[in-house]
Design a protein around this motif. Structure first.
Motif, short mmCIF file in Angstrom:
data_model
loop_
_atom_site.label_atom_id
_atom_site.label_comp_id
_atom_site.label_asym_id
_atom_site.label_seq_id
_atom_site.Cartn_x
_atom_site.Cartn_y
_atom_site.Cartn_z
N PRO A 46 0.80 -1.23 0.00
CA PRO A 46 0.00 0.00 0.00
C PRO A 46 0.83 1.28 0.00
CG PRO A 46 -0.21 -1.20 2.09
CD PRO A 46 0.45 -2.12 1.13
N GLY A 80 -10.95 0.24 3.43
CA GLY A 80 -10.39 -0.95 2.81
C GLY A 80 -9.31 -1.58 3.66
N ALA A 82 -6.25 -2.33 2.94
CA ALA A 82 -4.89 -1.82 2.78
C ALA A 82 -4.81 -0.31 2.98
CB ALA A 82 -4.37 -2.18 1.38
N VAL A 83 -5.90 0.31 3.38
CA VAL A 83 -5.98 1.77 3.39
C VAL A 83 -5.12 2.41 4.48
CG1 VAL A 83 -7.60 3.58 4.14
CG2 VAL A 83 -8.12 2.18 2.15
N MET A 86 -1.83 3.00 2.96
CA MET A 86 -1.97 4.01 1.91
C MET A 86 -2.05 5.41 2.54
SD MET A 86 -4.77 2.03 -0.51
CE MET A 86 -4.85 3.26 -1.81
N SER A 169 -9.39 0.37 -1.21
CA SER A 169 -8.78 -0.94 -1.48
C SER A 169 -9.81 -2.03 -1.28
CB SER A 169 -7.56 -1.18 -0.58
OG SER A 169 -7.97 -1.47 0.74
N LEU A 234 -6.63 0.72 -5.07
CA LEU A 234 -5.88 -0.54 -5.14
C LEU A 234 -6.90 -1.62 -5.48
CD1 LEU A 234 -3.12 -1.93 -4.68
CD2 LEU A 234 -3.73 -2.16 -2.27
N SER A 235 -6.86 -2.10 -6.71
CA SER A 235 -7.92 -2.95 -7.24
C SER A 235 -7.78 -4.42 -6.85
CB SER A 235 -7.95 -2.86 -8.77
OG SER A 235 -8.84 -3.81 -9.32
N ASP A 236 -8.92 -5.02 -6.46
CA ASP A 236 -8.96 -6.45 -6.17
C ASP A 236 -10.02 -7.14 -7.03
OD1 ASP A 236 -11.22 -5.39 -4.96
OD2 ASP A 236 -11.18 -6.79 -3.29
N SER A 308 -2.68 -2.98 -8.95
CA SER A 308 -3.57 -4.01 -9.50
C SER A 308 -2.77 -5.28 -9.76
CB SER A 308 -4.20 -3.52 -10.81
OG SER A 308 -3.18 -3.32 -11.79
N THR A 506 -1.79 -6.35 1.62
CA THR A 506 -2.31 -5.92 0.32
C THR A 506 -3.24 -6.99 -0.24
OG1 THR A 506 -1.68 -4.98 -1.83
CG2 THR A 506 -0.44 -6.92 -1.06
N VAL A 508 -4.42 -7.97 -4.43
CA VAL A 508 -4.75 -7.74 -5.83
C VAL A 508 -5.06 -9.09 -6.49
CG1 VAL A 508 -3.49 -5.56 -6.08
CG2 VAL A 508 -2.31 -7.73 -6.48
#
Length: 521
Positions: A46, A80, A82-83, A86, A169, A234-236, A308, A506, A508
């Motif tokens: 993150p 999220g 992982a925030v 971040m 995230s 941060l895309s999952d 990602s 994290t 992804v």
């Protein structure tokens, strides 16, 4: 087969892997696979993704070529898994202009990070960001709802002079529950659970979630208007669709009750809806039609996917090259049942490990199976062409990489997850292709570090798995029937094949890796 492959000539490969260094020759294939996976996870930490996406330039920041002015007008919100990391990095970069922030993070995350000595992902003692922990067991709860209400209040007080950074995230949807009054949190949860149990698709579930939420489906951006909104994501989710990640709080989505009612009717839930839900869905549409003027509101929102699966695979490929492999990315969107995914990887391994031109039926089977598991025919043909050229010209060992999120059909009550079950099934498919270092190796791991309710992220397997299990009295078929892949790998050779990276901070989705040895010429 030759005619098919001749249609798909890729660009010339950048470099041919040079002769391996002595140190690499001493390192096992298993160890190299683990290092490549570690590189994928490290690439999407993150703090790292935020640091790489924000360029600070005196009193402004540049993100993907877009410049935003800082004038002690900066606010943070986030939600999220992982925030926290971040937010810590974003405050380090821009904190001198930060006025206030509120983030919603998983229950216990701060203590967990401290225990794992991840202090760089924690906020400083004098931080201007308020942290609210909630969503215990990854389910929306009262604490998460309190965080959502505070985030809404902060956003609604902003002016056209303010800049709101939204950090998003995986897990963000559960951490931002804000049902439209008079709907209660429990009523909203009950409706979505019943939909999921009835077999509704993720698109249908999100349609209903957005319609019953104040902040999802662009609701947060609406609350923040006319402030400038910048979302760092941060895309999952496969394909990085902005409207699906955390249910798209910064992505405008016109929601029509008629569409929602159609979904509910399809699954025979209309007659049993709570009165509060019926009341909300009975209001005029769209839901924001009568609210404050938002002319050209899209200009006030900038969404940027900063981490990602594709970023993870890019860095994994770079590390693979350093470790003596020629990286090839198969697909970023592998999905579908692990049985079919395992079959495809088994076919790819047989195609790649053939000393002669492989039988045409192998390619035909792959082209038929690929689209079923999210791998396009073009990508399969491109990959087969590269593997064929390797066989002909002796390019050396190859690291085939893919990402995505397959699914498991539950038939038992064992322990495990999709990555461990996929690795186990691929191990069966690789039977007869030789043992490392002369045979292929397969790794499947979740970048979140946890595959199902286990301490493992996945597992590593090869063509010797079946015989190894037989010799230790472990019968693979019974473990697969009971979805008990974790127990299998724990018992097999004292758990040496398990992939246990610990807390990764994290997510992804998953990384799949098929390491193919050099074919003797």
């Amino acid at each position: 087969m030759a005619r098919i492959l001749s249609l798909f000539w890729p660009q010339p490969f950048l470099t041919i892997v040079s002769r391996r260094k002595p140190a690499l020759r001493k390192m096992s294939i298993d160890s190299r696979a683990r290092k490549v996976f570690a590189a994928a996870v490290e690439a999407v930490q993150p703090d790292a993704v935020v640091r790489q996406s924000i360029e600070r330039k005196q009193d402004s920041v540049i993100i993907n070529g877009h410049e935003f002015t800082l004038n002690h007008n900066l606010y943070f919100v986030g939600f999220g898994k992982a925030v926290l990391g971040m937010a810590a990095e974003a405050e380090r970069i821009m904190g001198d202009h930060l006025v206030k922030g509120i983030i919603s993070v998983p229950h216990g995350i701060q203590q967990t990070l401290q225990q794992h000595r991840k202090s760089h992902l924690l906020l400083k003692e004098n931080s201007r960001i308020k942290v609210i922990e909630g969503a215990k067991h990854n389910l929306p709860d009262v604490d998460a709802q309190k965080a959502a209400e505070e985030i809404k209040h902060l956003a609604s007080e902003l002016t056209e002079k303010d800049l709101l950074f939204v950090l998003i995230s995986g897990g963000g949807s559960a951490l931002l529950p804000a049902p439209i009054p008079p709907i209660s949190l429990q009523e909203k949860l009950d409706v979505t659970r019943r939909l999921a149990s009835a077999g509704a698709t993720i698109q249908e579930l999100n349609t209903v979630r957005r319609a019953l939420s104040v902040l999802k489906g662009g609701g947060l951006a609406h609350q923040a208007h006319p402030a400038q909104v910048v979302a760092l994501i941060l895309s999952d989710v496969i394909g990085d669709p902005l409207d699906l990640i955390a249910s798209g709080p910064t992505v405008q989505s016109d929601i029509w009750p008629e569409e929602v009612l159609s979904v509910l009717e399809r699954y025979k839930l209309l007659d049993s809806l709570p009165a509060s839900v019926k009341h909300v869905l009975g209001r005029p549409s769209p839901r924001w039609k009568e609210n404050k003027d938002e002319t050209n509101k899209s200009k006030h929102v900038f969404n940027a996917v900063i981490g990602s699966n594709s970023v993870a695979l890019k860095c994994a490929g770079r590390r693979a090259r350093e470790l003596g492999f020629r990286p090839v990315v198969l697909s970023l969107g592998v999905r579908g049942d692990v049985k079919s995914v395992a079959k495809l990887y088994g076919l790819l391994a047989r195609f790649a490990c053939s000393h002669e031109e492989p039988p045409p039926e192998i390619a035909a089977q792959m082209l038929q199976l690929g689209p079923e598991v999210g791998v396009e025919s073009w990508d399969l043909c491109r990959t087969m062409h590269v593997l064929s050229e390797e066989r002909k010209e002796g390019w050396g060992a190859t690291c085939l990489l893919a990402g995505g999120e397959p699914t498991v059909e539950l038939t038992g009550k064992g322990q495990g997850g999709r990555n461990q079950e996929l690795a186990l099934r691929v191990g069966v498919e690789l039977r007869g292709l030789g043992h490392p270092p002369n045979g292929p190796v397969f790794l499947s791991g979740g970048t979140d570090g946890q595959d199902g309710p286990t301490e493992a992220a996945g597992a590593i397997t090869d063509g010797g798995l079946y015989e190894e299990a037989q010799a230790q009295g472990l019968y693979i078929s019974s473990f697969l029937t009971n979805n008990d892949s974790y127990t299998f790998f724990s018992r097999l050779s004292a758990g040496q094949r398990l992939l246990v990276p610990g807390l990764t901070c994290t997510n992804v989705m998953d990384v799949h890796m098929l390491l193919i040895p050099s074919i003797p010429t």
